[in-house]
Design a protein around this motif. Structure first.
Motif, mmCIF file in Angstrom:
data_model
loop_
_atom_site.group_PDB
_atom_site.id
_atom_site.type_symbol
_atom_site.label_atom_id
_atom_site.label_comp_id
_atom_site.label_asym_id
_atom_site.label_seq_id
_atom_site.Cartn_x
_atom_site.Cartn_y
_atom_site.Cartn_z
ATOM 1 N N GLY A 10 38.593 -10.265 13.337
ATOM 2 C CA GLY A 10 37.375 -10.983 12.609
ATOM 3 C C GLY A 10 36.221 -11.350 13.669
ATOM 4 O O GLY A 10 35.479 -12.373 13.130
ATOM 5 N N ASP A 11 36.422 -11.068 14.840
ATOM 6 C CA ASP A 11 35.623 -11.369 15.943
ATOM 7 C C ASP A 11 34.121 -10.366 15.943
ATOM 8 O O ASP A 11 34.606 -9.385 16.375
ATOM 9 C CB ASP A 11 36.078 -11.710 17.089
ATOM 10 C CG ASP A 11 34.733 -12.390 18.189
ATOM 11 O OD1 ASP A 11 33.698 -12.314 17.911
ATOM 12 O OD2 ASP A 11 35.411 -12.607 19.202
ATOM 13 N N PRO A 12 32.978 -10.472 15.567
ATOM 14 C CA PRO A 12 32.126 -9.243 15.897
ATOM 15 C C PRO A 12 31.760 -8.904 16.938
ATOM 16 O O PRO A 12 31.213 -7.830 17.449
ATOM 17 C CB PRO A 12 30.784 -9.887 15.335
ATOM 18 C CG PRO A 12 30.966 -11.319 15.011
ATOM 19 C CD PRO A 12 32.405 -11.647 15.199
ATOM 20 N N LYS A 43 25.649 -10.677 11.982
ATOM 21 C CA LYS A 43 25.875 -12.012 11.228
ATOM 22 C C LYS A 43 26.185 -11.884 10.022
ATOM 23 O O LYS A 43 25.217 -11.276 9.200
ATOM 24 C CB LYS A 43 24.620 -12.749 11.855
ATOM 25 C CG LYS A 43 24.594 -14.292 11.337
ATOM 26 C CD LYS A 43 23.444 -14.844 11.660
ATOM 27 C CE LYS A 43 23.491 -16.364 11.385
ATOM 28 N NZ LYS A 43 22.187 -17.334 11.349
ATOM 29 N N GLU A 44 26.967 -12.453 9.306
ATOM 30 C CA GLU A 44 27.648 -12.290 8.125
ATOM 31 C C GLU A 44 27.529 -11.102 7.431
ATOM 32 O O GLU A 44 27.133 -10.776 6.466
ATOM 33 C CB GLU A 44 26.717 -13.675 7.337
ATOM 34 C CG GLU A 44 26.934 -15.100 7.810
ATOM 35 C CD GLU A 44 25.798 -15.829 7.227
ATOM 36 O OE1 GLU A 44 25.144 -15.541 6.424
ATOM 37 O OE2 GLU A 44 25.608 -17.188 7.536
ATOM 38 N N GLY A 45 27.983 -10.073 8.300
ATOM 39 C CA GLY A 45 28.183 -8.662 7.921
ATOM 40 C C GLY A 45 26.684 -7.924 7.932
ATOM 41 O O GLY A 45 26.892 -6.814 7.602
ATOM 42 N N MET A 64 11.739 -10.580 15.273
ATOM 43 C CA MET A 64 12.226 -11.983 15.778
ATOM 44 C C MET A 64 13.704 -11.926 15.524
ATOM 45 O O MET A 64 14.257 -11.346 14.940
ATOM 46 C CB MET A 64 11.320 -13.049 14.781
ATOM 47 C CG MET A 64 9.918 -12.882 15.035
ATOM 48 S SD MET A 64 9.146 -13.932 13.996
ATOM 49 C CE MET A 64 9.698 -15.517 14.524
ATOM 50 N N PRO A 65 13.992 -12.940 16.454
ATOM 51 C CA PRO A 65 15.513 -13.297 16.190
ATOM 52 C C PRO A 65 15.940 -13.626 14.962
ATOM 53 O O PRO A 65 15.140 -14.094 14.135
ATOM 54 C CB PRO A 65 15.872 -14.583 17.103
ATOM 55 C CG PRO A 65 14.677 -14.625 18.141
ATOM 56 C CD PRO A 65 13.673 -14.060 17.406
ATOM 57 N N GLY A 66 17.084 -13.050 14.414
ATOM 58 C CA GLY A 66 17.607 -13.500 12.957
ATOM 59 C C GLY A 66 16.978 -12.324 11.875
ATOM 60 O O GLY A 66 17.304 -12.320 10.823
ATOM 61 N N ASP A 67 16.040 -11.500 12.534
ATOM 62 C CA ASP A 67 15.520 -10.381 11.613
ATOM 63 C C ASP A 67 16.518 -9.583 11.015
ATOM 64 O O ASP A 67 17.531 -9.131 12.042
ATOM 65 C CB ASP A 67 14.404 -9.485 12.060
ATOM 66 C CG ASP A 67 13.134 -10.293 12.081
ATOM 67 O OD1 ASP A 67 12.964 -11.344 11.538
ATOM 68 O OD2 ASP A 67 12.155 -9.657 12.966
ATOM 69 N N SER A 78 24.477 -1.273 5.887
ATOM 70 C CA SER A 78 25.561 -1.816 5.345
ATOM 71 C C SER A 78 26.694 -0.957 5.883
ATOM 72 O O SER A 78 26.893 0.301 5.743
ATOM 73 C CB SER A 78 25.545 -1.780 3.767
ATOM 74 O OG SER A 78 26.729 -2.219 3.515
ATOM 75 N N GLY A 79 27.687 -1.583 6.546
ATOM 76 C CA GLY A 79 28.976 -1.158 7.148
ATOM 77 C C GLY A 79 28.986 -0.598 8.596
ATOM 78 O O GLY A 79 29.949 -0.160 9.015
#
Length: 176
Positions: A10-12, A43-45, A64-67, A78-79
């Protein structure tokens, strides 16, 4: 089977690399590779930009970071795994990759066409501040980091710095 076992943690950041992916990872930690110059993670899938590399095509495009990377070449992410995304985003220098990016402050994803370049990872910036404090900013951990850090530390030791500010903001990690 090994990839499945690694995913159960469960660790990315715990993944199994096939030989081709392992080569790409080793290219990354050598400090030079071809692509858009963005550290990518999960992050969060969702596939996200962890940090654009300073002065890289992704930085110049305004990522930007988080995009969140919503689509790569028109395909929904997705996936998808980080290594699979990296293998699609990287490519021949001078060619373009099309990304659909979603930012929390936007109403809808925006499309970016980014030209791939040779990426040289910036590792370390350093300078002596006016108050005899040494400032070091470490952008990334790769196989060149130790020698560059040692050189900078030696230089500032000779200048008799009274203190050190060690800046790790935006550092995505790497070979540590």
């Amino acid at each position: 089977a090994i990839a499945g076992l690694a995913s159960t943690f469960g660790d990315p950041n715990t993944v199994f690399f096939e030989p081709v992916e392992s080569k790409k990872f080793n290219d990354d930690i050598s400090g030079t590779f071809g692509g858009i110059g963005a550290e990518i993670g999960m992050k969060e899938g969702s596939l996200i930009i962890v940090a654009p590399i300073k002065d890289s095509p992704s930085d110049k495009a305004g990522l930007m970071p988080g995009d969140r990377i919503f689509k790569i070449e028109g395909k929904i992410t997705s996936g998808i795994t980080v290594p699979d995304a990296v293998s699609v985003i990287r490519g021949k220098i001078g060619t373009k990759v099309n990304l659909s990016i979603y930012r929390d402050s936007w109403a809808a994803p925006k499309d970016f066409s980014i030209t791939r370049e040779e990426i040289v990872l910036p590792n370390l910036e350093y300078k002596m501040l006016e108050n005899e404090i040494m400032y070091m900013r470490l952008h990334n951990f790769n196989e060149k980091t130790l020698s560059q850090f040692s050189k900078a530390a030696s230089e500032f030791s000779k200048k008799k710095a009274k203190g050190l500010v060690f800046d790790l903001r935006g550092n995505p990690g790497g070979y540590l």
